[in-house]
Design a protein around this motif. Structure first.
Motif, PDB file in Angstrom:
ATOM      1  N   SER A  41      34.915  67.274  31.751  1.00 21.48           N
ATOM      2  CA  SER A  41      34.396  66.654  30.547  1.00 21.48           C
ATOM      3  C   SER A  41      33.292  67.532  29.971  1.00 21.48           C
ATOM      4  CB  SER A  41      33.874  65.261  30.849  1.00 21.48           C
ATOM      5  OG  SER A  41      32.811  65.353  31.762  1.00 21.48           O
ATOM      6  N   GLY A  42      32.878  67.214  28.778  1.00 17.40           N
ATOM      7  CA  GLY A  42      31.806  67.950  28.130  1.00 17.40           C
ATOM      8  C   GLY A  42      32.315  68.909  27.087  1.00 17.40           C
ATOM      9  N   ILE A  43      31.483  69.126  26.087  1.00 15.34           N
ATOM     10  CA  ILE A  43      31.860  69.975  24.958  1.00 15.34           C
ATOM     11  C   ILE A  43      32.241  71.371  25.409  1.00 15.34           C
ATOM     12  CG2 ILE A  43      30.969  71.052  22.855  1.00 15.34           C
ATOM     13  CD1 ILE A  43      29.269  68.501  22.492  1.00 15.34           C
ATOM     14  N   CYS A  44      31.465  71.967  26.281  1.00 10.65           N
ATOM     15  CA  CYS A  44      31.725  73.330  26.734  1.00 10.65           C
ATOM     16  C   CYS A  44      33.078  73.423  27.453  1.00 10.65           C
ATOM     17  CB  CYS A  44      30.595  73.794  27.646  1.00 10.65           C
ATOM     18  SG  CYS A  44      30.677  75.538  28.066  1.00 10.65           S
ATOM     19  N   ASN A  45      33.359  72.462  28.316  1.00 11.86           N
ATOM     20  CA  ASN A  45      34.643  72.474  29.024  1.00 11.86           C
ATOM     21  C   ASN A  45      35.824  72.350  28.075  1.00 11.86           C
ATOM     22  OD1 ASN A  45      34.259  73.012  31.689  1.00 11.86           O
ATOM     23  ND2 ASN A  45      34.203  70.902  32.331  1.00 11.86           N
ATOM     24  N   PHE A  46      35.720  71.451  27.107  1.00 14.36           N
ATOM     25  CA  PHE A  46      36.820  71.285  26.155  1.00 14.36           C
ATOM     26  C   PHE A  46      37.020  72.558  25.345  1.00 14.36           C
ATOM     27  CE2 PHE A  46      35.457  66.630  26.296  1.00 14.36           C
ATOM     28  CZ  PHE A  46      36.375  66.325  27.292  1.00 14.36           C
ATOM     29  N   GLY A  47      35.922  73.192  24.958  1.00 15.15           N
ATOM     30  CA  GLY A  47      36.012  74.450  24.221  1.00 15.15           C
ATOM     31  C   GLY A  47      36.701  75.536  25.023  1.00 15.15           C
ATOM     32  N   LYS A  48      36.367  75.616  26.299  1.00 11.59           N
ATOM     33  CA  LYS A  48      37.000  76.619  27.156  1.00 11.59           C
ATOM     34  C   LYS A  48      38.483  76.313  27.359  1.00 11.59           C
ATOM     35  CE  LYS A  48      32.828  77.970  29.576  1.00 11.59           C
ATOM     36  NZ  LYS A  48      32.100  77.902  30.859  1.00 11.59           N
ATOM     37  N   LEU A  49      38.805  75.050  27.566  1.00 15.80           N
ATOM     38  CA  LEU A  49      40.218  74.669  27.679  1.00 15.80           C
ATOM     39  C   LEU A  49      40.972  75.073  26.418  1.00 15.80           C
ATOM     40  CD1 LEU A  49      40.199  71.105  29.283  1.00 15.80           C
ATOM     41  CD2 LEU A  49      41.408  73.104  30.132  1.00 15.80           C
ATOM     42  N   ASN A  50      40.378  74.799  25.276  1.00  9.89           N
ATOM     43  CA  ASN A  50      41.001  75.124  24.007  1.00  9.89           C
ATOM     44  C   ASN A  50      41.174  76.636  23.852  1.00  9.89           C
ATOM     45  OD1 ASN A  50      42.099  73.613  21.886  1.00  9.89           O
ATOM     46  ND2 ASN A  50      40.509  74.333  20.509  1.00  9.89           N
ATOM     47  N   TYR A  51      40.147  77.382  24.242  1.00 11.31           N
ATOM     48  CA  TYR A  51      40.166  78.833  24.126  1.00 11.31           C
ATOM     49  C   TYR A  51      41.266  79.451  24.990  1.00 11.31           C
ATOM     50  CZ  TYR A  51      38.615  83.684  24.212  1.00 11.31           C
ATOM     51  OH  TYR A  51      38.563  85.050  24.105  1.00 11.31           O
ATOM     52  N   TYR A  52      41.392  78.981  26.234  1.00 17.05           N
ATOM     53  CA  TYR A  52      42.345  79.574  27.160  1.00 17.05           C
ATOM     54  C   TYR A  52      43.738  78.954  27.120  1.00 17.05           C
ATOM     55  CZ  TYR A  52      38.439  82.051  29.273  1.00 17.05           C
ATOM     56  OH  TYR A  52      37.364  82.866  29.482  1.00 17.05           O
ATOM     57  N   LEU A  53      43.829  77.652  26.898  1.00 19.45           N
ATOM     58  CA  LEU A  53      45.112  76.962  27.048  1.00 19.45           C
ATOM     59  C   LEU A  53      45.599  76.224  25.810  1.00 19.45           C
ATOM     60  CD1 LEU A  53      44.475  75.317  30.540  1.00 19.45           C
ATOM     61  CD2 LEU A  53      45.788  77.383  30.063  1.00 19.45           C
ATOM     62  N   GLY A  54      44.731  75.977  24.849  1.00 19.18           N
ATOM     63  CA  GLY A  54      45.078  75.100  23.739  1.00 19.18           C
ATOM     64  C   GLY A  54      45.279  75.786  22.404  1.00 19.18           C
ATOM     65  N   ALA A  55      44.999  75.010  21.354  1.00 19.42           N
ATOM     66  CA  ALA A  55      45.255  75.432  19.982  1.00 19.42           C
ATOM     67  C   ALA A  55      44.516  76.707  19.595  1.00 19.42           C
ATOM     68  CB  ALA A  55      44.888  74.297  19.017  1.00 19.42           C
ATOM     69  N   ARG A  56      43.292  76.867  20.061  1.00 19.58           N
ATOM     70  CA  ARG A  56      42.541  78.074  19.689  1.00 19.58           C
ATOM     71  C   ARG A  56      43.214  79.333  20.213  1.00 19.58           C
ATOM     72  NH1 ARG A  56      36.269  79.814  20.767  1.00 19.58           N
ATOM     73  NH2 ARG A  56      36.481  81.864  19.796  1.00 19.58           N
ATOM     74  N   ALA A  57      43.722  79.297  21.413  1.00 15.92           N
ATOM     75  CA  ALA A  57      44.437  80.458  21.951  1.00 15.92           C
ATOM     76  C   ALA A  57      45.617  80.800  21.056  1.00 15.92           C
ATOM     77  CB  ALA A  57      44.898  80.189  23.377  1.00 15.92           C
ATOM     78  N   ALA A  58      46.371  79.785  20.658  1.00 14.89           N
ATOM     79  CA  ALA A  58      47.536  80.002  19.793  1.00 14.89           C
ATOM     80  C   ALA A  58      47.109  80.547  18.430  1.00 14.89           C
ATOM     81  CB  ALA A  58      48.324  78.709  19.631  1.00 14.89           C
ATOM     82  N   GLU A  59      46.057  79.972  17.862  1.00 19.27           N
ATOM     83  CA  GLU A  59      45.569  80.421  16.551  1.00 19.27           C
ATOM     84  C   GLU A  59      45.109  81.872  16.562  1.00 19.27           C
ATOM     85  OE1 GLU A  59      42.464  77.629  15.700  1.00 19.27           O
ATOM     86  OE2 GLU A  59      43.891  75.962  15.477  1.00 19.27           O
ATOM     87  N   GLU A  60      44.585  82.325  17.693  1.00 22.00           N
ATOM     88  CA  GLU A  60      44.078  83.688  17.811  1.00 22.00           C
ATOM     89  C   GLU A  60      45.114  84.654  18.375  1.00 22.00           C
ATOM     90  OE1 GLU A  60      40.350  83.414  19.910  1.00 22.00           O
ATOM     91  OE2 GLU A  60      39.417  82.312  18.252  1.00 22.00           O
ATOM     92  N   GLY A  61      46.364  84.186  18.496  1.00 22.76           N
ATOM     93  CA  GLY A  61      47.458  85.063  18.897  1.00 22.76           C
ATOM     94  C   GLY A  61      47.620  85.285  20.388  1.00 22.76           C
ATOM     95  N   ARG A  62      46.934  84.497  21.212  1.00 20.33           N
ATOM     96  CA  ARG A  62      47.098  84.609  22.659  1.00 20.33           C
ATOM     97  C   ARG A  62      48.134  83.601  23.137  1.00 20.33           C
ATOM     98  NH1 ARG A  62      41.790  84.233  21.833  1.00 20.33           N
ATOM     99  NH2 ARG A  62      41.613  82.198  22.838  1.00 20.33           N
ATOM    100  N   ASP A  63      48.738  83.896  24.272  1.00 17.12           N
ATOM    101  CA  ASP A  63      49.670  82.932  24.862  1.00 17.12           C
ATOM    102  C   ASP A  63      48.925  81.631  25.121  1.00 17.12           C
ATOM    103  OD1 ASP A  63      51.784  84.701  24.873  1.00 17.12           O
ATOM    104  OD2 ASP A  63      51.466  85.334  26.948  1.00 17.12           O
ATOM    105  N   SER A  64      49.592  80.527  24.860  1.00 22.85           N
ATOM    106  CA  SER A  64      48.975  79.225  25.049  1.00 22.85           C
ATOM    107  C   SER A  64      49.980  78.269  25.661  1.00 22.85           C
ATOM    108  CB  SER A  64      48.503  78.670  23.701  1.00 22.85           C
ATOM    109  OG  SER A  64      48.060  77.346  23.852  1.00 22.85           O
ATOM    110  N   LYS A  65      49.572  77.655  26.735  1.00 22.98           N
ATOM    111  CA  LYS A  65      50.431  76.655  27.391  1.00 22.98           C
ATOM    112  C   LYS A  65      50.571  75.408  26.527  1.00 22.98           C
ATOM    113  CE  LYS A  65      52.425  74.619  30.976  1.00 22.98           C
ATOM    114  NZ  LYS A  65      53.810  74.825  31.247  1.00 22.98           N
TER     115      LYS A  65
END
Length: 187
Positions: A1-25
Motif C-alpha cells: 500500500s501507499g502512494i510510492c508502492n503504487f507508483g512503482k507497481l505502475n512504473y514496472y508492471l502497469g500502465a506507465r510501463a506500457a505508456e513509456e514503451g516498456r514491457d508491461s504485464k
C-alpha cells in the motif's frame, strides 16, 4: 500500500510501463489512478499476490531502520534455531505498520497473533517440526541461491554442505514469512 508502492507497481508492471514503451504485464492497469484494482480486479485476480510480493521485495527485504536490518535479523533468527516470536513480530510490524517496533505512531499491528501462528505453522510444515542445524555463522553478504547439484537427484537440506544448508534454510524462511504475512487479510 501507499502512494510510492503504487507508483512503482505502475512504473514496472502497469500502465506507465506500457505508456513509456516498456514491457508491461498489466498495460491497462493504472495502479496510481485506481489502487483498489489490486483487490477488486476480476480480470487479474492475482494482483493482490503480485502487489504483496512486490511490497515484500521492495520494502521488507531491504528494511534497515533504527538499528534493525532485515537481512541481519533473518540470519540471527536462523542461527539461533528459529525460536521465539520477536523476529516475526518485527516483520509483522514492518508489513502492517511500516516499522519493526510498533505501534510506530500508526497503531498496533493488526492480526499479530495470527501472523505469528501462521509463521509457526509454515515453519513446522517445512521442517517437519525440526529446524535444520545451522552451525556456521552467516551474514547478509552471503545470501545467495543454493548451487545446483551435480547429480540428477534432489538434495535434501540435511545432505547439503553447511553453507548451502544455511542458504536453503534462509530461502525457506523468507518464503514462510511471505506466505504467513499474505495469509492475514487486509494487507
Amino acid at each position: 500500500s501507499g502512494i510510492c508502492n503504487f507508483g512503482k507497481l505502475n512504473y514496472y508492471l502497469g500502465a506507465r510501463a506500457a505508456e513509456e514503451g516498456r514491457d508491461s504485464k498489466y498495460p491497462s492497469v493504472d495502479f496510481c489512478k485506481d489502487p483498489e484494482i489490486i483487490c477488486s480486479s476480476s480480470e487479474y485476480k492475482e494482483l493482490k499476490w503480485v502487489a504483496g510480493m512486490f511490497y515484500w521485495m521492495e520494502s521488507v527485504q531491504s528494511y534497515d531502520e533504527g538499528g534493525w536490518k532485515y537481512t541481519d535479523e533473518l540470519a540471527r533468527f536462523v542461527e539461533s534455531g528459529m525460536q521465539g516470536t520477536s523476529f516475526i513480530d518485527a516483520v509483522s510490524g514492518i508489513v502492517n505498520r511500516g516499522c519493526h517496533n510498533p505501534p510506530c505512531g500508526t497503531g498496533a499491528v493488526d492480526g499479530g497473533h495470527e501472523r505469528s501462528q501462521n509463521f509457526k505453522k509454515v515453519l513446522d510444515t517445512m521442517f517437519a517440526g525440526r529446524p535444520p542445524d545451522v552451525s556456521s555463522p552467516m551474514s547478509s553478504s552471503n545470501f545467495q541461491s543454493p548451487t545446483k547439484p551435480s547429480s540428477p537427484s534432489k538434495p535434501t537440506p540435511t545432505s547439503l554442505s553447511p553453507a548451502n544448508q544455511t542458504n536453503v534454510s534462509l530461502i525457506l524462511i523468507v518464503t514462510a514469512i511471505a506466505l504467513s504475512m499474505l495469509v492475514v487479510s487486509g494487507d
